[in-house]
Design an enzyme around this catalytic site. Structure first.
Site, mmCIF file in Angstrom:
data_model
loop_
_atom_site.group_PDB
_atom_site.id
_atom_site.type_symbol
_atom_site.label_atom_id
_atom_site.label_comp_id
_atom_site.label_asym_id
_atom_site.label_seq_id
_atom_site.Cartn_x
_atom_site.Cartn_y
_atom_site.Cartn_z
ATOM 1 N N ASP A 189 0.846 -1.204 0.000
ATOM 2 C CA ASP A 189 0.000 0.000 0.000
ATOM 3 C C ASP A 189 0.879 1.250 0.000
ATOM 4 N N LYS A 190 0.439 2.236 -0.756
ATOM 5 C CA LYS A 190 1.176 3.500 -0.874
ATOM 6 C C LYS A 190 0.941 4.420 0.326
ATOM 7 N N THR A 214 -16.240 -1.698 -9.384
ATOM 8 C CA THR A 214 -17.399 -1.045 -8.776
ATOM 9 C C THR A 214 -18.610 -1.080 -9.715
ATOM 10 N N ASP A 215 -19.792 -1.020 -9.135
ATOM 11 C CA ASP A 215 -21.004 -0.939 -9.968
ATOM 12 C C ASP A 215 -21.067 0.401 -10.710
ATOM 13 N N GLU A 216 -20.240 1.370 -10.291
ATOM 14 C CA GLU A 216 -20.297 2.695 -10.913
ATOM 15 C C GLU A 216 -19.824 2.674 -12.366
ATOM 16 N N TYR A 232 -13.773 9.187 -11.736
ATOM 17 C CA TYR A 232 -13.480 7.993 -10.923
ATOM 18 C C TYR A 232 -13.965 6.733 -11.622
ATOM 19 N N LYS A 263 -11.896 3.488 -13.198
ATOM 20 C CA LYS A 263 -12.111 2.092 -12.795
ATOM 21 C C LYS A 263 -12.469 1.235 -14.011
ATOM 22 N N ASN A 294 -22.136 0.141 -3.181
ATOM 23 C CA ASN A 294 -21.544 0.991 -2.131
ATOM 24 C C ASN A 294 -21.366 0.214 -0.831
ATOM 25 N N LYS A 349 -16.840 9.609 2.748
ATOM 26 C CA LYS A 349 -17.986 8.946 2.124
ATOM 27 C C LYS A 349 -19.224 9.201 2.986
ATOM 28 N N PRO A 406 -24.061 17.680 5.046
ATOM 29 C CA PRO A 406 -24.258 18.302 3.731
ATOM 30 C C PRO A 406 -24.868 17.328 2.713
ATOM 31 N N ARG A 413 -28.504 4.575 -3.974
ATOM 32 C CA ARG A 413 -27.365 3.662 -4.058
ATOM 33 C C ARG A 413 -27.813 2.323 -3.477
ATOM 34 N N ARG A 439 -23.710 17.456 -6.651
ATOM 35 C CA ARG A 439 -22.447 17.020 -7.260
ATOM 36 C C ARG A 439 -22.585 17.129 -8.784
ATOM 37 N N GLY A 470 -22.564 16.051 -12.469
ATOM 38 C CA GLY A 470 -22.730 14.747 -13.140
ATOM 39 C C GLY A 470 -23.236 13.655 -12.210
HETATM 40 P P1 NAD Z 1 -9.950 3.481 0.088
HETATM 41 O O1 NAD Z 1 -9.853 4.781 -0.594
HETATM 42 O O2 NAD Z 1 -10.430 3.396 1.488
HETATM 43 O O3 NAD Z 1 -8.521 2.749 0.065
HETATM 44 C C1 NAD Z 1 -7.688 2.740 -1.058
HETATM 45 C C2 NAD Z 1 -6.337 2.191 -0.607
HETATM 46 O O4 NAD Z 1 -5.486 2.109 -1.759
HETATM 47 C C3 NAD Z 1 -5.625 3.080 0.419
HETATM 48 O O5 NAD Z 1 -5.074 2.275 1.439
HETATM 49 C C4 NAD Z 1 -4.525 3.744 -0.404
HETATM 50 O O6 NAD Z 1 -3.391 4.093 0.362
HETATM 51 C C5 NAD Z 1 -4.225 2.666 -1.428
HETATM 52 N N1 NAD Z 1 -3.632 3.196 -2.656
HETATM 53 C C6 NAD Z 1 -4.061 4.248 -3.408
HETATM 54 N N2 NAD Z 1 -3.240 4.449 -4.452
HETATM 55 C C7 NAD Z 1 -2.272 3.493 -4.364
HETATM 56 C C8 NAD Z 1 -1.143 3.176 -5.157
HETATM 57 N N3 NAD Z 1 -0.840 3.882 -6.255
HETATM 58 N N4 NAD Z 1 -0.372 2.130 -4.785
HETATM 59 C C9 NAD Z 1 -0.665 1.402 -3.676
HETATM 60 N N5 NAD Z 1 -1.706 1.681 -2.874
HETATM 61 C C10 NAD Z 1 -2.506 2.705 -3.216
HETATM 62 O O7 NAD Z 1 -10.843 2.580 -0.885
HETATM 63 P P2 NAD Z 1 -11.916 1.446 -0.539
HETATM 64 O O8 NAD Z 1 -13.219 2.096 -0.265
HETATM 65 O O9 NAD Z 1 -11.328 0.495 0.433
HETATM 66 O O10 NAD Z 1 -12.025 0.758 -1.963
HETATM 67 C C11 NAD Z 1 -11.183 -0.336 -2.308
HETATM 68 C C12 NAD Z 1 -11.471 -0.747 -3.722
HETATM 69 O O11 NAD Z 1 -12.849 -1.100 -3.860
HETATM 70 C C13 NAD Z 1 -11.212 0.351 -4.741
HETATM 71 O O12 NAD Z 1 -10.639 -0.244 -5.878
HETATM 72 C C14 NAD Z 1 -12.588 0.901 -5.059
HETATM 73 O O13 NAD Z 1 -12.651 1.401 -6.370
HETATM 74 C C15 NAD Z 1 -13.440 -0.337 -4.893
HETATM 75 N N6 NAD Z 1 -14.843 -0.116 -4.497
HETATM 76 C C16 NAD Z 1 -15.137 0.622 -3.375
HETATM 77 C C17 NAD Z 1 -16.462 0.778 -3.010
HETATM 78 C C18 NAD Z 1 -16.835 1.536 -1.757
HETATM 79 O O14 NAD Z 1 -18.050 1.730 -1.514
HETATM 80 N N7 NAD Z 1 -15.915 1.970 -0.937
HETATM 81 C C19 NAD Z 1 -17.488 0.215 -3.778
HETATM 82 C C20 NAD Z 1 -17.148 -0.512 -4.919
HETATM 83 C C21 NAD Z 1 -15.814 -0.687 -5.253
HETATM 84 P P1 TYD Z 2 -20.359 8.631 -1.702
HETATM 85 O O1 TYD Z 2 -20.352 8.098 -0.316
HETATM 86 O O2 TYD Z 2 -19.375 9.682 -2.072
HETATM 87 O O3 TYD Z 2 -20.281 7.377 -2.680
HETATM 88 P P2 TYD Z 2 -20.506 7.305 -4.304
HETATM 89 O O4 TYD Z 2 -20.507 8.671 -4.854
HETATM 90 O O5 TYD Z 2 -19.313 6.521 -4.737
HETATM 91 O O6 TYD Z 2 -21.795 6.576 -4.494
HETATM 92 O O7 TYD Z 2 -21.810 9.243 -2.001
HETATM 93 C C1 TYD Z 2 -22.976 8.436 -1.835
HETATM 94 C C2 TYD Z 2 -24.180 9.312 -2.150
HETATM 95 O O8 TYD Z 2 -24.271 10.340 -1.151
HETATM 96 C C3 TYD Z 2 -24.077 10.014 -3.479
HETATM 97 O O9 TYD Z 2 -25.368 10.053 -4.081
HETATM 98 C C4 TYD Z 2 -23.633 11.428 -3.111
HETATM 99 C C5 TYD Z 2 -24.241 11.636 -1.740
HETATM 100 N N1 TYD Z 2 -23.472 12.494 -0.827
HETATM 101 C C6 TYD Z 2 -24.097 13.587 -0.186
HETATM 102 O O10 TYD Z 2 -25.314 13.847 -0.371
HETATM 103 N N2 TYD Z 2 -23.344 14.345 0.655
HETATM 104 C C7 TYD Z 2 -22.027 14.107 0.895
HETATM 105 O O11 TYD Z 2 -21.380 14.869 1.649
HETATM 106 C C8 TYD Z 2 -21.408 12.981 0.251
HETATM 107 C C9 TYD Z 2 -19.957 12.678 0.470
HETATM 108 C C10 TYD Z 2 -22.168 12.212 -0.598
#
Ligand code: NAD
Ligand code: TYD
Length: 335
Positions: free
Chosen positions: A33-34, A123-125, A147, A151, A176, A186, A202, A211, A270, A272
């Site tokens: 991890d970075k 991701t589903d996104e 983003y 992906k 999510n 998030k 907010p 979601r 936000r 888009g």
């Molecule tokens: P996060 O942002 O919490 O963690 C990302 C991690 O990757 C961090 O530890 C960061 O230090 C590391 N990282 C970033 N750039 C790097 C690099 N260049 N080299 C090595 N390490 C690096 O993310 P998360 O929420 O744990 O998501 C993990 C994965 O799941 C991601 O690929 C994300 O796209 C995917 N994902 C997340 C969600 C969600 O709801 N959080 C949903 C669907 C998919």
């Molecule tokens: P987020 O947690 O950023 O996940 P994603 O955009 O990857 O789905 O956002 C989830 C939803 O919540 C999205 O519709 C945007 C909304 N949101 C807010 O209304 N306020 C906030 O401060 C944030 C971060 C997200």
């Protein structure tokens, strides 16, 4: 099995490492991890002394550093990514670098070292927004944020490396996630911790965006299943089956913490902003997976975790996050 987990100091990766070490006594994990703003070794405090676990500080875009950790690796699970939509709107360069180029570097390592499995965490996104119905794995990709586009680029590389070089890739696309150790940018951890700090919540636009939510350990169980039993070359959607609009979630959080709706602050939408995400998860269900947590139980556990672990999030919110949030908030309120 000796597994290379990239991005294991983030939210889902750290929960996944914990699950692997608990569930598979013979497995070893290298966490590469970075440690970007989102990477946090506090996420792994309870397992850092486990002899089957090793942390290596490195960037997945660094060919040499990745090559140096490949000795004996049998599977790669790539969680490493820039993961926050709002940050990608502010600037996409790091997203393209890590999520696309970094994925390519890992796929090359998987190819050269002939790993048995390569799981790309997506991701589903990548499918984009859908008004009615749900996307299957066969649907085309229509990402709408920098983003999700980055992906999708990573997914395409994984598919190409399977088709061209027979690298044994599998892609998971989850909805999510929420649960312990999620960085408070998030919505769920942000709103829980803001409410605990008596700060406004907010809410973007009218709060009607939908979601599908999955408790993080349910996603980790599905990833573990796919790692062991998934079919090479396939894609698996992983969703909790809990579609909720943002306003409803906000109300649940406020009610659970005994706070009133005056804590909600409507802020400009936000750019888009995808209206709704929805995925069909029949494929992973057929492998034998089902989520164990209802949304309400998962949310209750998540809220309790943030209430009981201010040591974890208070230092984050007073560190890098404080500047990010101020910038984000002043952009939105136009001041
Ligand atoms: P996060 O942002 O919490 O963690 C990302 C991690 O990757 C961090 O530890 C960061 O230090 C590391 N990282 C970033 N750039 C790097 C690099 N260049 N080299 C090595 N390490 C690096 O993310 P998360 O929420 O744990 O998501 C993990 C994965 O799941 C991601 O690929 C994300 O796209 C995917 N994902 C997340 C969600 C969600 O709801 N959080 C949903 C669907 C998919
Ligand atoms: P987020 O947690 O950023 O996940 P994603 O955009 O990857 O789905 O956002 C989830 C939803 O919540 C999205 O519709 C945007 C909304 N949101 C807010 O209304 N306020 C906030 O401060 C944030 C971060 C997200």
């Amino acid at each position: 099995m000796k597994i290379l987990v990239t991005g294991g100091a983030g939210f889902i990766g750290s929960n996944f490492i914990r699950l692997v070490l608990n569930k598979h006594p013979d497995d070893e994990v290298v966490n590469f991890d970075k440690l970007t703003y989102a990477g946090n070794l506090d996420n792994l405090k309870d397992i850092e002394a486990d002899p089957r676990y090793r942390f290596v500080h490195g960037d997945i875009c660094d060919v040499e550093a990745v090559g140096n950790v490949m000795d004996g690796i049998e599977a790669i699970i790539n969680f490493a990514a820039e993961s926050h939509v709002d940050r990608s709107i502010g600037g996409a360069a790091d997203f393209i670098q890590t999520d696309v180029y970094g994925t390519y570097v890992l796929l090359e390592a998987a190819r050269r070292h002939e790993v048995g499995r390569y799981v790309q965490i997506s991701t589903d996104e990548v499918y984009g927004s859908i008004r009615d119905g749900s996307f299957t794995e066969a649907d085309r990709l229509q990402p709408s944020s920098p983003y999700s586009a980055s992906k999708a680029g990573g997914d395409m590389q994984a598919m190409a490396y399977h088709a061209t070089f027979r690298v044994p890739t599998i892609i998971t696309r989850s909805s999510n996630n929420f649960g312990p150790y999620q960085y408070p940018e998030k919505i769920i951890p942000l709103f829980i911790t803001n409410a605990l700090e008596n700060k406004k919540l907010p809410l973007y636009g009218d709060g009607a965006n939908v979601r599908d939510w999955i408790y993080v350990t349910d996603n980790c169980e599905a990833i573990d299943l796919v790692l062991h039993r998934g079919k090479i070359g396939e894609i698996y959607n992983i969703g909790g089956g809990n579609e909720r609009d943002n306003l409803s979630i906000t109300r649940l959080i406020l009610a659970a913490l005994g706070k009133g709706e005056e804590m909600i602050e409507r802020v400009p939408d936000r750019l888009g902003h995808d209206f709704r995400y929805s995925i069909d998860c029949s494929k992973v269900t057929e492998l034998g997976w089902a989520p164990a947590r209802s949304f309400e139980d998962g949310l209750r556990e998540t809220i309790d975790w943030y209430v009981n672990n201010p040591w974890w999030w208070e230092k984050i919110k007073s560190g890098e996050f404080a500047q990010y949030y101020q910038q984000q908030y002043s952009n939105r309120s136009g001041s």
